[in-house]
Design an enzyme around this catalytic site. Sequence first.
Site, short mmCIF file in Angstrom:
data_model
loop_
_atom_site.label_atom_id
_atom_site.label_comp_id
_atom_site.label_asym_id
_atom_site.label_seq_id
_atom_site.Cartn_x
_atom_site.Cartn_y
_atom_site.Cartn_z
N CYS A 266 -1.40 11.94 -8.43
CA CYS A 266 -0.16 12.40 -8.14
C CYS A 266 0.67 11.30 -7.28
CB CYS A 266 0.03 13.78 -7.73
SG CYS A 266 -0.82 13.99 -6.11
N GLY A 267 -0.16 10.33 -6.66
CA GLY A 267 0.48 9.64 -5.47
C GLY A 267 -0.08 10.04 -4.05
#
Length: 158
Positions: free
Chosen positions: A122-123
Amino acid sequence: MGRATDRRSVVRIDLAGARSSVRRPDTLSVEEPLEIRVGPSGPGRRRPLTVTMRTPGDDLDLALGFLLTEGIVRTADDVLTAQLCAGAETPNTYNVVDVTLAPGVPAPDVDPTRNFHTTSSCGVCGKASIDAVRTRSRFPVAEDPLTVDAAVLASLPD
């Protein structure tokens, strides 16, 4: 572009029934590196910024999304071109994305001590803290009007 899947021989072991094993072909997801190069418009080669692992496909979207979340670009107008290119591999695997920034958009500082930790997640992975995620955003997430009903979220695993 490289293939998104590959056929490999696997062994299936039946522990419940006959306690037998069967060798058969199976389709597996492929993971390959993707180098993202970025630079200003004009002659010259874009400089490597990061390498991430990914299942091939939608590579331009992946690269542009990365540039957006890292604050290198703010809008689609900040990008003049984005294209898959050969890199140094033969045969060509298209594992390099070359992004040319629009005039007036500053090129990122490609400092050898600044390493992006890039994953297919997701970062958040690779950031030192949640605060680091918040401070890197170039747009106020709290002002986004989108809401998702709890019933929709609960139904997603199905």
